[in-house]
Design an enzyme around this catalytic site. Sequence first.
Site, PDB file in Angstrom:
ATOM      1  N   ASN A   9      30.337  17.506 -14.030  1.00 31.96           N
ATOM      2  CA  ASN A   9      29.716  18.584 -13.266  1.00 31.96           C
ATOM      3  C   ASN A   9      30.101  18.397 -11.802  1.00 31.96           C
ATOM      4  OD1 ASN A   9      28.040  20.397 -12.004  1.00 31.96           O
ATOM      5  ND2 ASN A   9      26.129  19.320 -12.477  1.00 31.96           N
ATOM      6  N   LYS A  11      29.609  20.288  -9.369  1.00 32.67           N
ATOM      7  CA  LYS A  11      28.668  20.932  -8.438  1.00 32.67           C
ATOM      8  C   LYS A  11      29.454  21.723  -7.380  1.00 32.67           C
ATOM      9  CE  LYS A  11      25.397  17.366  -9.558  1.00 32.67           C
ATOM     10  NZ  LYS A  11      24.209  16.628  -9.213  1.00 32.67           N
ATOM     11  N   HIS A  97      20.165  23.366 -14.986  1.00 32.35           N
ATOM     12  CA  HIS A  97      20.296  22.137 -14.200  1.00 32.35           C
ATOM     13  C   HIS A  97      19.104  22.034 -13.241  1.00 32.35           C
ATOM     14  CE1 HIS A  97      21.767  19.157 -11.389  1.00 32.35           C
ATOM     15  NE2 HIS A  97      22.609  18.780 -12.337  1.00 32.35           N
ATOM     16  N   GLU A  99      18.935  21.271 -10.259  1.00 28.63           N
ATOM     17  CA  GLU A  99      19.170  21.871  -8.933  1.00 28.63           C
ATOM     18  C   GLU A  99      18.956  23.386  -8.989  1.00 28.63           C
ATOM     19  OE1 GLU A  99      23.004  20.047  -8.403  1.00 28.63           O
ATOM     20  OE2 GLU A  99      22.003  18.108  -8.242  1.00 28.63           O
ATOM     21  N   GLU A 169      18.484  14.715 -18.125  1.00 27.46           N
ATOM     22  CA  GLU A 169      18.797  14.260 -16.778  1.00 27.46           C
ATOM     23  C   GLU A 169      17.494  14.064 -15.996  1.00 27.46           C
ATOM     24  OE1 GLU A 169      23.063  15.537 -15.630  1.00 27.46           O
ATOM     25  OE2 GLU A 169      21.711  17.144 -15.068  1.00 27.46           O
ATOM     26  N   GLY A 175      22.042  11.896  -8.543  1.00 29.02           N
ATOM     27  CA  GLY A 175      22.606  11.734  -7.203  1.00 29.02           C
ATOM     28  C   GLY A 175      21.922  10.662  -6.375  1.00 29.02           C
ATOM     29  N   SER A 215      23.288   9.621 -12.205  1.00 33.93           N
ATOM     30  CA  SER A 215      23.926   8.400 -11.688  1.00 33.93           C
ATOM     31  C   SER A 215      24.636   7.594 -12.771  1.00 33.93           C
ATOM     32  CB  SER A 215      22.912   7.535 -10.930  1.00 33.93           C
ATOM     33  OG  SER A 215      22.417   8.240  -9.811  1.00 33.93           O
TER      34      SER A 215
HETATM   35  P1  PGA Z   1      24.998  12.535 -10.741  1.00 36.74           P
HETATM   36  O1  PGA Z   1      24.673  14.026 -11.208  1.00 36.74           O
HETATM   37  O2  PGA Z   1      25.879  11.912 -11.784  1.00 36.74           O
HETATM   38  O3  PGA Z   1      25.694  12.687  -9.405  1.00 36.74           O
HETATM   39  O4  PGA Z   1      23.688  11.817 -10.620  1.00 36.74           O
HETATM   40  C1  PGA Z   1      24.501  14.355 -12.569  1.00 36.74           C
HETATM   41  C2  PGA Z   1      24.165  15.818 -12.702  1.00 36.74           C
HETATM   42  O5  PGA Z   1      23.477  16.353 -11.822  1.00 36.74           O
HETATM   43  O6  PGA Z   1      24.599  16.480 -13.650  1.00 36.74           O
END
Ligand code: PGA
Length: 252
Positions: A9, A11, A97, A99, A169, A175, A215
């Site tokens: 992803n 983003k 997601h 976000e 997640e 993140g 992460s």
């Molecule tokens: P990350 O994000 O690996 O940077 O923690 C995962 C995601 O949001 O899909």
Amino acid sequence: MRKKIVAGNWKMNKTFDDAYELVEKIADEMEHLATPSVDVVVCPPYPFLEMCGDLSQESFFAVGAQDVSAHESGAYTGEVAAPMLASMGIDYCIVGHSERRAYHNESNEEIADKVKQLLANDIRPIFCCGEKLPEREAGTQFKVVEKQISESLFGLTADEFGDVVIAYEPVWAIGTGKTATPQQAQEMHAFIRSLIAKQYGSHVADNATLLYGGSCNAKNAKELFANPDVDGGLIGGASLKADDFLTIVQSF
Ligand code: PGA
């Protein structure tokens, strides 16, 4: 046997040239990797979907979008509809997601509509769920995830559900560099599989692909993927570097 999937992803990162360089490297390396049992998915921002799709032709990865409209077409300025993605040969799409839930107030009902749009257009949804830190601290993580899954997915028929990929997640791990422990991931994935079994039976549950995200990186992927109910990962930050992403792809 259920599918193993590693999805990147990206983003809202990269410009066209940077995106081209990254996906070209992934495409080149993928030709030399012996990972026939893993489906690799690259999910760039919308403007790079076509370029990634072109580069994926000769290689062994699929392309996914990061979001889709809950509507089929019409006066929704700035949105992208599932039939548009399907007409470009897009195979997967991330939905729900955290976000999108946090910054765009997406509800479980709206996400259910997005899932339906994708399935109607033969695109596999990668449905994200997961609890926030205060919810885990209060011990309510299972209730939170059950509500997200049941309200967005359990209106589907067993047949429809068979095309859905679920990504667990935990929001506190996204993140932040704070990964869930392999035990925490396994515990939640086993719980999600039990929910699916209750709703659709054990055959559907056994075949469901459940990804971990938050992460996940080149160092910890192996330990996370070693769990019996973790079938791969949804990778954010670490998917922006070809070497790290390809190490994760080979972490089974
Ligand atoms: P990350 O994000 O690996 O940077 O923690 C995962 C995601 O949001 O899909």
